[in-house]
Design a protein around this motif. Structure first.
Motif, PDB file in Angstrom:
ATOM      1  N   LYS A  47       6.878   0.651   6.103  1.00  0.00           N
ATOM      2  CA  LYS A  47       8.226   1.672   6.050  1.00  0.00           C
ATOM      3  C   LYS A  47       8.168   2.962   5.325  1.00  0.00           C
ATOM      4  N   ILE A  48       8.116   4.147   5.721  1.00  0.00           N
ATOM      5  CA  ILE A  48       7.906   5.240   5.025  1.00  0.00           C
ATOM      6  C   ILE A  48       9.358   5.841   4.855  1.00  0.00           C
ATOM      7  N   TYR A  49       9.474   6.439   3.684  1.00  0.00           N
ATOM      8  CA  TYR A  49      10.587   7.281   3.101  1.00  0.00           C
ATOM      9  C   TYR A  49      10.410   8.559   2.479  1.00  0.00           C
ATOM     10  N   ARG A  50      11.044   9.498   3.473  1.00  0.00           N
ATOM     11  CA  ARG A  50      10.753  10.971   2.930  1.00  0.00           C
ATOM     12  C   ARG A  50      11.339  11.606   1.977  1.00  0.00           C
ATOM     13  N   SER A  51      12.208  10.784   1.242  1.00  0.00           N
ATOM     14  CA  SER A  51      12.921  11.472   0.181  1.00  0.00           C
ATOM     15  C   SER A  51      12.796  10.261  -1.260  1.00  0.00           C
ATOM     16  N   GLU A  52      13.007  10.595  -2.284  1.00  0.00           N
ATOM     17  CA  GLU A  52      13.005   9.760  -3.605  1.00  0.00           C
ATOM     18  C   GLU A  52      14.400   9.014  -3.303  1.00  0.00           C
ATOM     19  N   GLU A  53      15.644   9.961  -3.172  1.00  0.00           N
ATOM     20  CA  GLU A  53      16.855   9.191  -2.842  1.00  0.00           C
ATOM     21  C   GLU A  53      17.033   7.928  -2.022  1.00  0.00           C
ATOM     22  N   ARG A  54      16.195   8.296  -0.824  1.00  0.00           N
ATOM     23  CA  ARG A  54      16.422   7.295   0.276  1.00  0.00           C
ATOM     24  C   ARG A  54      15.578   5.899  -0.260  1.00  0.00           C
ATOM     25  N   ARG A 105       7.242  10.794   0.625  1.00  0.00           N
ATOM     26  CA  ARG A 105       7.346  10.460  -0.528  1.00  0.00           C
ATOM     27  C   ARG A 105       7.007   9.062  -0.988  1.00  0.00           C
ATOM     28  N   ARG A 106       7.400   8.099  -0.270  1.00  0.00           N
ATOM     29  CA  ARG A 106       7.423   6.779  -0.604  1.00  0.00           C
ATOM     30  C   ARG A 106       6.920   5.821   0.501  1.00  0.00           C
ATOM     31  N   ALA A 107       6.519   4.696   0.298  1.00  0.00           N
ATOM     32  CA  ALA A 107       6.317   3.492   1.337  1.00  0.00           C
ATOM     33  C   ALA A 107       6.553   2.304   0.787  1.00  0.00           C
ATOM     34  N   VAL A 108       6.686   1.330   1.852  1.00  0.00           N
ATOM     35  CA  VAL A 108       6.713   0.169   1.329  1.00  0.00           C
ATOM     36  C   VAL A 108       5.923  -0.711   2.328  1.00  0.00           C
ATOM     37  N   HIS A 109       5.182  -1.552   1.799  1.00  0.00           N
ATOM     38  CA  HIS A 109       4.206  -2.249   2.911  1.00  0.00           C
ATOM     39  C   HIS A 109       4.553  -3.862   2.606  1.00  0.00           C
ATOM     40  N   TRP A 110       5.077  -4.244   3.703  1.00  0.00           N
ATOM     41  CA  TRP A 110       5.671  -5.676   3.832  1.00  0.00           C
ATOM     42  C   TRP A 110       4.380  -6.499   4.294  1.00  0.00           C
ATOM     43  N   GLN A 111       3.770  -7.131   3.482  1.00  0.00           N
ATOM     44  CA  GLN A 111       2.629  -7.852   3.805  1.00  0.00           C
ATOM     45  C   GLN A 111       2.719  -8.935   4.812  1.00  0.00           C
ATOM     46  N   ASN A 112       3.718  -9.651   4.911  1.00  0.00           N
ATOM     47  CA  ASN A 112       3.814 -10.905   5.608  1.00  0.00           C
ATOM     48  C   ASN A 112       4.528 -10.733   6.778  1.00  0.00           C
ATOM     49  N   ALA A 113       4.524  -9.244   7.420  1.00  0.00           N
ATOM     50  CA  ALA A 113       5.125  -9.249   8.552  1.00  0.00           C
ATOM     51  C   ALA A 113       3.820  -9.157   9.488  1.00  0.00           C
ATOM     52  N   ALA A 114       4.173  -9.300  10.575  1.00  0.00           N
ATOM     53  CA  ALA A 114       3.087  -9.192  11.831  1.00  0.00           C
ATOM     54  C   ALA A 114       3.287  -8.490  12.970  1.00  0.00           C
ATOM     55  N   LYS A 150      -3.281   0.744  12.206  1.00  0.00           N
ATOM     56  CA  LYS A 150      -3.558  -0.752  12.026  1.00  0.00           C
ATOM     57  C   LYS A 150      -2.365  -1.502  12.301  1.00  0.00           C
ATOM     58  N   ARG A 151      -1.074  -0.980  12.051  1.00  0.00           N
ATOM     59  CA  ARG A 151       0.085  -1.611  11.922  1.00  0.00           C
ATOM     60  C   ARG A 151       1.186  -0.897  12.188  1.00  0.00           C
ATOM     61  N   PRO A 152       2.339  -1.475  12.650  1.00  0.00           N
ATOM     62  CA  PRO A 152       3.439  -0.412  12.990  1.00  0.00           C
ATOM     63  C   PRO A 152       4.050   0.164  11.549  1.00  0.00           C
ATOM     64  N   VAL A 153       4.433   1.393  11.801  1.00  0.00           N
ATOM     65  CA  VAL A 153       4.959   2.451  10.702  1.00  0.00           C
ATOM     66  C   VAL A 153       6.453   2.565  11.278  1.00  0.00           C
ATOM     67  N   GLY A 154       7.469   2.360  10.204  1.00  0.00           N
ATOM     68  CA  GLY A 154       8.823   2.857  10.632  1.00  0.00           C
ATOM     69  C   GLY A 154       9.348   3.941   9.887  1.00  0.00           C
ATOM     70  N   ASP A 155       9.571   4.900  10.295  1.00  0.00           N
ATOM     71  CA  ASP A 155       9.991   6.418   9.585  1.00  0.00           C
ATOM     72  C   ASP A 155      11.476   5.927   9.449  1.00  0.00           C
ATOM     73  N   MET A 156      11.669   5.727   8.001  1.00  0.00           N
ATOM     74  CA  MET A 156      13.281   5.306   7.781  1.00  0.00           C
ATOM     75  C   MET A 156      14.320   6.338   7.742  1.00  0.00           C
ATOM     76  N   ASP A 157      13.529   7.580   7.683  1.00  0.00           N
ATOM     77  CA  ASP A 157      14.738   8.689   7.728  1.00  0.00           C
ATOM     78  C   ASP A 157      15.053   8.780   9.066  1.00  0.00           C
ATOM     79  N   ASN A 158      14.325   8.674   9.839  1.00  0.00           N
ATOM     80  CA  ASN A 158      14.659   9.099  11.444  1.00  0.00           C
ATOM     81  C   ASN A 158      14.774   8.165  12.307  1.00  0.00           C
ATOM     82  N   GLY A 159      14.580   6.727  11.522  1.00  0.00           N
ATOM     83  CA  GLY A 159      14.945   5.551  12.572  1.00  0.00           C
ATOM     84  C   GLY A 159      14.065   5.391  13.730  1.00  0.00           C
ATOM     85  N   TYR A 160      12.948   5.839  13.860  1.00  0.00           N
ATOM     86  CA  TYR A 160      11.949   5.374  14.760  1.00  0.00           C
ATOM     87  C   TYR A 160      10.653   4.624  14.221  1.00  0.00           C
TER      88      TYR A 160
END
Ligand SMILES: Cc1cc2nc3c(=O)[nH]c(=O)nc-3n(C[C@H](O)[C@H](O)[C@H](O)COP(=O)(O)OP(=O)(O)OC[C@H]3O[C@@H](n4cnc5c(N)ncnc54)[C@H](O)[C@@H]3O)c2cc1C
Length: 407
Positions: A134-141, A179-188, A280-290
């Motif tokens: 999941k990617i985050y475009r701002s530090e606040e988010r 700016r930031r991202a979180v990798h959830w390793q155990n998702a598939a 390699k894996r799905p990517v979520g753009d959390m600021d734009n909801g896609y």
């Protein structure tokens, strides 16, 4: 079994495996509706469900149709208003924590239950275990995630928080527009959700289950039994399970069962990758909801939410709003199909499904309302309800998912 989406097929397979004689009835082929078009993420790490926007600014962006993650049909708003108010209540911080705790046992089994069914259905080739990003475009988010990440730590869910450079080691084709991202390793993820549902249905048939075309709206009670009309004639059974996803109310209202099911419509479209770009894996753009998900058909871009009547014609305007951001993140090429696909997520305002007995109707069971995570939860739901229906010890407490909570 009425409904052959991922939920209905998983329930049917679990019941058949327990030696029951099961017929699976759908008006279409297995997996061809909502279960066809999702982002393919098996997200057993889900902590907080998608929540109602917090703060006036966020709400204004939605109201002014500036938020790519949400669209709505103005004339539909009065109809959906009571549901939205309940959803807002369900999105209060303390309620999100409560929901996360109540849903944890189901999510905790999600991937393991899929792996059992994928293995026995010969469909493991569709499974990738690379987590999701999941990617985050701002530090606040990103900072706003703290309560969710704290709870994830308490639940023992592994994740890695990183900056854009770290994320680009995992996914080199992403541009550093975040700016930031979180990798959830155990998702598939599954690279073809339709093929997986079809594989589970084929396994069900191989074990002696019957798939029959029919209309669930013909369901009636005859004495203590249940009857439905199919193309092969009337079918009668000791028990009936409603796994009709967003269409469940069409049948239940006939029996006086009115549950507050809402609909969040969503779209997808496949794109070719430009050059040799890949994910390699799905990517979520959390600021734009896609989300961008690697599928057999191409990169599947799935949109956020649209509040509109289930059967109203598609209005895929969100693509116009989010494509510039998506193309800046990943080099999407030409679309694969001429028009986007649309589906309807079946959602209760408390973000919990209905699994268990139908209130006041002996022999009638419910398995629907899995909202944003029905692909994830199908097999775990199948196991839970099959255990309940065969008087086995359920693997988790089913009470939080009972439809009685709406009484
Ligand atoms: C854009 C989008 C992205 C998503 N991404 C993800 C994701 O990454 N991961 C995840 O876990 N979930 C995701 N979801 C959610 C997930 O797809 C749904 O929760 C799930 O597919 C619901 O499955 P279901 O079996 O309940 O419903 P469905 O798949 O809709 O199945 C219901 C079945 O009932 C049948 N039916 C309806 N009416 C009748 C009738 N009258 N007679 C006979 N049959 C009937 C239909 O034909 C259908 O086959 C996403 C959803 C959307 C829209």
């Amino acid at each position: 079994m009425l409904g052959a989406g991922i939920v209905g097929v998983s329930v049917a397979l679990h019941l058949q495996k327990r030696g029951l004689s099961v017929a699976l009835v759908d008006r279409r082929g297995p997996g061809e509706e909502t279960s066809f078009g999702n982002a393919g993420v098996i997200e057993g790490n889900t902590v907080f469900p998608p929540a109602f926007p917090r703060g006036l600014g966020a709400l204004l962006r939605v109201a002014l149709k500036r938020a790519p993650e949400v669209n709505y049909h103005l004339l539909f708003l009065p109809r959906v208003a009571p549901w939205l108010l309940a959803y807002r209540t369900g999105s209060r911080p303390e309620r999100l924590i409560e929901t996360a705790r109540l849903m944890r046992p189901l999510y905790a089994r999600a991937l393991a239950e899929h792996e059992v069914l994928l293995t026995e259905s010969g469909a493991l080739r569709f499974l990738r275990k690379e987590g999701w990003l999941k990617i985050y475009r701002s530090e606040e988010r990103f900072a706003a995630l703290k309560p969710e990440l704290d709870l994830a730590r308490e639940f023992g869910l592994p994740f890695s928080a990183m900056d854009a450079d770290g994320a680009r080691v995992l996914e080199p084709s992403l541009a550093p527009v975040f700016r930031r991202a979180v990798h959830w390793q155990n998702a598939a993820n599954l690279t073809n959700p339709l093929a997986v549902t079809q594989a589970y249905a084929a396994r069900f048939a191989a074990l002696g289950g019957e798939f029959i075309a029919g209309d669930a709206r013909t369901l009636s009670r005859v004495g203590t039994r249940w009857k439905v009309e199919t193309k092969d004639g009337a079918l009668d059974a000791e028990a009936a399970v409603i796994a009709l996803g967003p269409w469940a109310p069409d049948v239940l209202e006939k029996f006086g069962i009115r549950l507050p099911l809402g609909i969040k419509r969503g779209y997808h479209r496949h794109f070719r990758s430009a050059g040799n770009a890949a994910l390699k894996r799905p990517v979520g753009d959390m600021d734009n909801g896609y989300a961008l998900a690697p599928m057999e058909q191409g990169i599947r871009l799935t949109t956020g939410v649209e509040f509109a009547a289930r059967d109203a014609p598609p209005t895929p305007v969100q693509f116009g709003r989010l494509l510039p951001a998506a193309k800046a993140l990943f080099p999407l090429g030409e679309p694969v199909e001429p028009t986007p696909w649309m589906g309807s997520r079946p959602c209760f305002s408390d973000s919990r499904p209905a699994i268990g007995r139908a209130p006041g109707q002996p022999g009638l069971w419910l398995a629907f309302g899995h909202a944003h995570w029905g692909l994830t939860l199908g097999p775990a739901t199948g196991r839970l309800i099959a255990e309940m229906m065969t008087d086995a010890v359920p693997f988790c407490d089913p009470v939080p998912y009972s439809a009685e909570r709406f009484a």
